[in-house]
Design a protein around this motif. Sequence first.
Motif, PDB file in Angstrom:
ATOM      1  N   MET A 200       0.828  -1.186   0.000  1.00  0.00           N
ATOM      2  CA  MET A 200       0.000   0.000   0.000  1.00  0.00           C
ATOM      3  C   MET A 200       0.873   1.251   0.000  1.00  0.00           C
ATOM      4  N   ASN A 201       0.392   2.228  -0.693  1.00  0.00           N
ATOM      5  CA  ASN A 201       1.072   3.512  -0.793  1.00  0.00           C
ATOM      6  C   ASN A 201       0.099   4.576  -0.299  1.00  0.00           C
ATOM      7  N   ILE A 202       0.441   5.252   0.790  1.00  0.00           N
ATOM      8  CA  ILE A 202      -0.421   6.296   1.345  1.00  0.00           C
ATOM      9  C   ILE A 202       0.140   7.645   0.937  1.00  0.00           C
ATOM     10  N   ARG A 203      -0.722   8.467   0.307  1.00  0.00           N
ATOM     11  CA  ARG A 203      -0.300   9.774  -0.198  1.00  0.00           C
ATOM     12  C   ARG A 203      -1.188  10.880   0.357  1.00  0.00           C
ATOM     13  N   SER A 204      -0.580  12.031   0.532  1.00  0.00           N
ATOM     14  CA  SER A 204      -1.331  13.230   0.884  1.00  0.00           C
ATOM     15  C   SER A 204      -1.892  13.828  -0.407  1.00  0.00           C
ATOM     16  N   VAL A 205      -3.190  14.124  -0.393  1.00  0.00           N
ATOM     17  CA  VAL A 205      -3.854  14.721  -1.555  1.00  0.00           C
ATOM     18  C   VAL A 205      -4.782  15.829  -1.072  1.00  0.00           C
ATOM     19  N   ALA A 206      -5.237  16.641  -1.994  1.00  0.00           N
ATOM     20  CA  ALA A 206      -6.234  17.662  -1.668  1.00  0.00           C
ATOM     21  C   ALA A 206      -7.604  16.993  -1.526  1.00  0.00           C
ATOM     22  N   PHE A 207      -8.447  17.560  -0.692  1.00  0.00           N
ATOM     23  CA  PHE A 207      -9.785  17.018  -0.477  1.00  0.00           C
ATOM     24  C   PHE A 207     -10.618  17.041  -1.760  1.00  0.00           C
ATOM     25  N   ASP A 208     -10.274  17.923  -2.702  1.00  0.00           N
ATOM     26  CA  ASP A 208     -11.011  17.969  -3.969  1.00  0.00           C
ATOM     27  C   ASP A 208     -10.288  17.246  -5.109  1.00  0.00           C
ATOM     28  N   HIS A 209      -9.255  16.475  -4.789  1.00  0.00           N
ATOM     29  CA  HIS A 209      -8.581  15.634  -5.785  1.00  0.00           C
ATOM     30  C   HIS A 209      -9.616  14.645  -6.339  1.00  0.00           C
ATOM     31  N   PRO A 210      -9.567  14.292  -7.626  1.00  0.00           N
ATOM     32  CA  PRO A 210     -10.563  13.367  -8.196  1.00  0.00           C
ATOM     33  C   PRO A 210     -10.706  12.051  -7.435  1.00  0.00           C
ATOM     34  N   ASP A 211      -9.604  11.486  -6.949  1.00  0.00           N
ATOM     35  CA  ASP A 211      -9.705  10.235  -6.189  1.00  0.00           C
ATOM     36  C   ASP A 211     -10.389  10.460  -4.846  1.00  0.00           C
ATOM     37  N   ALA A 212     -10.133  11.611  -4.223  1.00  0.00           N
ATOM     38  CA  ALA A 212     -10.796  11.932  -2.961  1.00  0.00           C
ATOM     39  C   ALA A 212     -12.293  12.126  -3.175  1.00  0.00           C
ATOM     40  N   VAL A 213     -12.648  12.789  -4.256  1.00  0.00           N
ATOM     41  CA  VAL A 213     -14.066  12.994  -4.584  1.00  0.00           C
ATOM     42  C   VAL A 213     -14.751  11.648  -4.811  1.00  0.00           C
ATOM     43  N   LYS A 214     -14.087  10.759  -5.537  1.00  0.00           N
ATOM     44  CA  LYS A 214     -14.640   9.425  -5.809  1.00  0.00           C
ATOM     45  C   LYS A 214     -14.889   8.652  -4.509  1.00  0.00           C
ATOM     46  N   LEU A 215     -13.896   8.628  -3.624  1.00  0.00           N
ATOM     47  CA  LEU A 215     -14.063   7.908  -2.361  1.00  0.00           C
ATOM     48  C   LEU A 215     -15.076   8.591  -1.458  1.00  0.00           C
ATOM     49  N   ASN A 216     -15.121   9.915  -1.480  1.00  0.00           N
ATOM     50  CA  ASN A 216     -16.113  10.636  -0.688  1.00  0.00           C
ATOM     51  C   ASN A 216     -17.530  10.291  -1.163  1.00  0.00           C
ATOM     52  N   ASP A 217     -17.718  10.196  -2.468  1.00  0.00           N
ATOM     53  CA  ASP A 217     -19.029   9.801  -2.993  1.00  0.00           C
ATOM     54  C   ASP A 217     -19.409   8.401  -2.510  1.00  0.00           C
ATOM     55  N   GLN A 218     -18.421   7.507  -2.463  1.00  0.00           N
ATOM     56  CA  GLN A 218     -18.695   6.138  -2.012  1.00  0.00           C
ATOM     57  C   GLN A 218     -19.054   6.093  -0.530  1.00  0.00           C
ATOM     58  N   VAL A 219     -18.312   6.834   0.296  1.00  0.00           N
ATOM     59  CA  VAL A 219     -18.624   6.821   1.723  1.00  0.00           C
ATOM     60  C   VAL A 219     -19.965   7.495   1.979  1.00  0.00           C
ATOM     61  N   GLN A 220     -20.273   8.544   1.242  1.00  0.00           N
ATOM     62  CA  GLN A 220     -21.570   9.201   1.404  1.00  0.00           C
ATOM     63  C   GLN A 220     -22.707   8.242   1.052  1.00  0.00           C
ATOM     64  N   ALA A 221     -22.534   7.454   0.000  1.00  0.00           N
ATOM     65  CA  ALA A 221     -23.553   6.464  -0.371  1.00  0.00           C
ATOM     66  C   ALA A 221     -23.718   5.424   0.740  1.00  0.00           C
ATOM     67  N   GLU A 222     -22.611   5.025   1.362  1.00  0.00           N
ATOM     68  CA  GLU A 222     -22.697   4.063   2.458  1.00  0.00           C
ATOM     69  C   GLU A 222     -23.401   4.674   3.666  1.00  0.00           C
ATOM     70  N   TYR A 223     -23.080   5.927   3.988  1.00  0.00           N
ATOM     71  CA  TYR A 223     -23.784   6.601   5.084  1.00  0.00           C
ATOM     72  C   TYR A 223     -25.283   6.676   4.788  1.00  0.00           C
ATOM     73  N   ALA A 224     -25.630   7.044   3.574  1.00  0.00           N
ATOM     74  CA  ALA A 224     -27.042   7.178   3.195  1.00  0.00           C
ATOM     75  C   ALA A 224     -27.763   5.847   3.341  1.00  0.00           C
ATOM     76  N   GLU A 225     -27.110   4.763   2.939  1.00  0.00           N
ATOM     77  CA  GLU A 225     -27.719   3.436   3.056  1.00  0.00           C
ATOM     78  C   GLU A 225     -27.885   3.034   4.516  1.00  0.00           C
ATOM     79  N   ARG A 226     -26.877   3.265   5.318  1.00  0.00           N
ATOM     80  CA  ARG A 226     -26.939   2.856   6.724  1.00  0.00           C
ATOM     81  C   ARG A 226     -27.938   3.678   7.530  1.00  0.00           C
ATOM     82  N   TYR A 227     -28.021   4.978   7.227  1.00  0.00           N
ATOM     83  CA  TYR A 227     -28.855   5.866   8.041  1.00  0.00           C
ATOM     84  C   TYR A 227     -30.156   6.294   7.380  1.00  0.00           C
ATOM     85  N   GLY A 228     -30.345   5.935   6.114  1.00  0.00           N
ATOM     86  CA  GLY A 228     -31.579   6.287   5.424  1.00  0.00           C
ATOM     87  C   GLY A 228     -31.739   7.777   5.199  1.00  0.00           C
TER      88      GLY A 228
END
Length: 158
Positions: free
Chosen positions: A1-29
Amino acid sequence: MNIRSVAFDHPDAVKLNDQVQAEYAERYGDEGDATPLDPSMFAPPLGLYLIAYDERDRPVATGGWRAQGENDEGYSDGDAELKRMYVIPEARGFGLARRILAALESDARAAGRTRMVLETGSKQPEAVALYASSDYEPCAKFGHYRFHELSLCYAKAL
Protein backbone atom coordinates in the motif's frame (compact mmCIF):
# COMPACT_ATOMS: atom_id res chain seq x y z
CA MET A 1 0.00 0.00 0.00
CA ASN A 2 1.07 3.51 -0.79
CA ILE A 3 -0.42 6.30 1.35
CA ARG A 4 -0.30 9.77 -0.20
CA SER A 5 -1.33 13.23 0.88
CA VAL A 6 -3.85 14.72 -1.56
CA ALA A 7 -6.23 17.66 -1.67
CA PHE A 8 -9.79 17.02 -0.48
CA ASP A 9 -11.01 17.97 -3.97
CA HIS A 10 -8.58 15.63 -5.79
CA PRO A 11 -10.56 13.37 -8.20
CA ASP A 12 -9.71 10.23 -6.19
CA ALA A 13 -10.80 11.93 -2.96
CA VAL A 14 -14.07 12.99 -4.58
CA LYS A 15 -14.64 9.43 -5.81
CA LEU A 16 -14.06 7.91 -2.36
CA ASN A 17 -16.11 10.64 -0.69
CA ASP A 18 -19.03 9.80 -2.99
CA GLN A 19 -18.69 6.14 -2.01
CA VAL A 20 -18.62 6.82 1.72
CA GLN A 21 -21.57 9.20 1.40
CA ALA A 22 -23.55 6.46 -0.37
CA GLU A 23 -22.70 4.06 2.46
CA TYR A 24 -23.78 6.60 5.08
CA ALA A 25 -27.04 7.18 3.20
CA GLU A 26 -27.72 3.44 3.06
CA ARG A 27 -26.94 2.86 6.72
CA TYR A 28 -28.85 5.87 8.04
CA GLY A 29 -31.58 6.29 5.42
CA ASP A 30 -30.67 9.90 4.68
CA GLU A 31 -28.51 11.96 2.32
CA GLY A 32 -25.20 11.09 4.01
CA ASP A 33 -23.01 13.30 6.17
CA ALA A 34 -24.14 16.91 5.74
CA THR A 35 -21.24 18.40 7.74
CA PRO A 36 -20.00 21.42 5.75
CA LEU A 37 -16.50 20.66 4.45
CA ASP A 38 -14.19 22.66 2.22
CA PRO A 39 -10.89 21.52 0.67
CA SER A 40 -9.03 24.32 2.45
CA MET A 41 -9.92 22.74 5.81
CA PHE A 42 -7.56 19.85 5.06
CA ALA A 43 -4.62 21.90 3.78
CA PRO A 44 -1.43 21.63 5.85
CA PRO A 45 -0.55 22.78 8.43
CA LEU A 46 -4.17 23.01 9.62
CA GLY A 47 -5.16 19.62 8.29
CA LEU A 48 -4.22 16.70 6.10
CA TYR A 49 -6.06 14.39 3.73
CA LEU A 50 -4.69 10.95 2.90
CA ILE A 51 -5.54 8.27 0.34
CA ALA A 52 -4.18 4.73 0.34
CA TYR A 53 -3.54 3.23 -3.09
CA ASP A 54 -3.24 -0.48 -3.78
CA GLU A 55 -0.57 -2.21 -5.89
CA ARG A 56 -2.47 -1.28 -9.07
CA ASP A 57 -2.62 2.39 -7.99
CA ARG A 58 -6.35 2.26 -7.26
CA PRO A 59 -7.60 4.48 -4.40
CA VAL A 60 -8.91 2.14 -1.69
CA ALA A 61 -8.97 4.06 1.60
CA THR A 62 -9.11 7.61 2.84
CA GLY A 63 -9.14 9.82 5.88
CA GLY A 64 -8.33 13.34 6.97
CA TRP A 65 -8.08 15.71 9.88
CA ARG A 66 -8.88 19.40 10.21
CA ALA A 67 -7.99 21.85 12.95
CA GLN A 68 -10.67 23.02 15.34
CA GLY A 69 -10.73 25.60 18.08
CA GLU A 70 -13.15 26.33 20.89
CA ASN A 71 -16.55 27.26 19.49
CA ASP A 72 -20.28 26.92 20.04
CA GLU A 73 -20.34 23.46 18.39
CA GLY A 74 -18.46 21.93 21.33
CA TYR A 75 -14.89 21.83 20.03
CA SER A 76 -11.93 22.78 22.20
CA ASP A 77 -8.77 24.69 21.40
CA GLY A 78 -6.15 22.30 20.05
CA ASP A 79 -8.62 19.82 18.59
CA ALA A 80 -7.93 17.94 15.38
CA GLU A 81 -11.15 16.51 13.96
CA LEU A 82 -11.00 13.22 12.09
CA LYS A 83 -13.17 13.18 8.94
CA ARG A 84 -14.01 10.81 6.10
CA MET A 85 -12.32 7.66 7.32
CA TYR A 86 -13.32 5.07 4.74
CA VAL A 87 -12.07 1.82 3.23
CA ILE A 88 -13.73 0.36 0.15
CA PRO A 89 -15.47 -2.95 0.93
CA GLU A 90 -13.02 -5.17 -0.98
CA ALA A 91 -10.03 -3.68 0.87
CA ARG A 92 -11.41 -4.04 4.40
CA GLY A 93 -9.76 -6.27 6.97
CA PHE A 94 -6.16 -5.50 5.98
CA GLY A 95 -5.43 -2.79 8.54
CA LEU A 96 -5.68 0.18 6.17
CA ALA A 97 -7.93 2.25 8.42
CA ARG A 98 -5.56 1.69 11.34
CA ARG A 99 -2.54 2.78 9.22
CA ILE A 100 -4.31 5.91 8.02
CA LEU A 101 -5.50 6.71 11.54
CA ALA A 102 -1.95 6.40 12.91
CA ALA A 103 -0.57 8.65 10.16
CA LEU A 104 -3.25 11.27 10.78
CA GLU A 105 -2.64 11.22 14.54
CA SER A 106 1.10 11.62 14.01
CA ASP A 107 0.63 14.52 11.61
CA ALA A 108 -1.86 16.31 13.87
CA ARG A 109 0.49 15.89 16.83
CA ALA A 110 3.38 17.31 14.78
CA ALA A 111 1.14 20.26 13.83
CA GLY A 112 0.68 21.07 17.52
CA ARG A 113 -2.80 19.64 17.98
CA THR A 114 -3.42 18.21 21.45
CA ARG A 115 -6.54 16.08 21.00
CA MET A 116 -8.01 14.08 18.13
CA VAL A 117 -11.82 14.06 18.10
CA LEU A 118 -14.27 12.26 15.88
CA GLU A 119 -17.96 11.74 15.39
CA THR A 120 -19.37 8.48 14.12
CA GLY A 121 -22.72 6.81 14.42
CA SER A 122 -24.25 3.85 16.18
CA LYS A 123 -24.91 2.19 12.80
CA GLN A 124 -21.16 2.00 12.13
CA PRO A 125 -20.02 -0.73 14.56
CA GLU A 126 -16.79 -1.32 12.61
CA ALA A 127 -15.78 2.32 13.14
CA VAL A 128 -16.69 2.18 16.82
CA ALA A 129 -14.55 -0.97 17.22
CA LEU A 130 -11.58 0.63 15.43
CA TYR A 131 -11.65 3.73 17.60
CA ALA A 132 -12.20 1.81 20.86
CA SER A 133 -9.23 -0.45 20.03
CA SER A 134 -7.14 2.66 19.23
CA ASP A 135 -7.61 4.19 22.70
CA TYR A 136 -10.40 6.63 21.83
CA GLU A 137 -12.86 7.26 24.62
CA PRO A 138 -16.42 8.60 24.53
CA CYS A 139 -16.58 12.35 25.03
CA ALA A 140 -19.13 15.16 25.12
CA LYS A 141 -20.89 15.51 21.78
CA PHE A 142 -19.71 18.16 19.36
CA GLY A 143 -20.08 19.17 15.74
CA HIS A 144 -22.85 19.11 13.17
CA TYR A 145 -24.64 16.06 14.64
CA ARG A 146 -24.18 16.84 18.34
CA PHE A 147 -27.94 16.76 18.93
CA HIS A 148 -28.62 13.61 16.88
CA GLU A 149 -29.50 10.52 18.92
CA LEU A 150 -27.42 8.15 16.75
CA SER A 151 -24.29 10.31 17.01
CA LEU A 152 -21.32 9.00 19.00
CA CYS A 153 -18.33 11.22 19.77
CA TYR A 154 -14.86 10.08 20.81
CA ALA A 155 -11.58 11.74 21.73
CA LYS A 156 -7.95 10.79 22.27
CA ALA A 157 -5.16 12.90 23.72
CA LEU A 158 -2.33 13.36 21.27
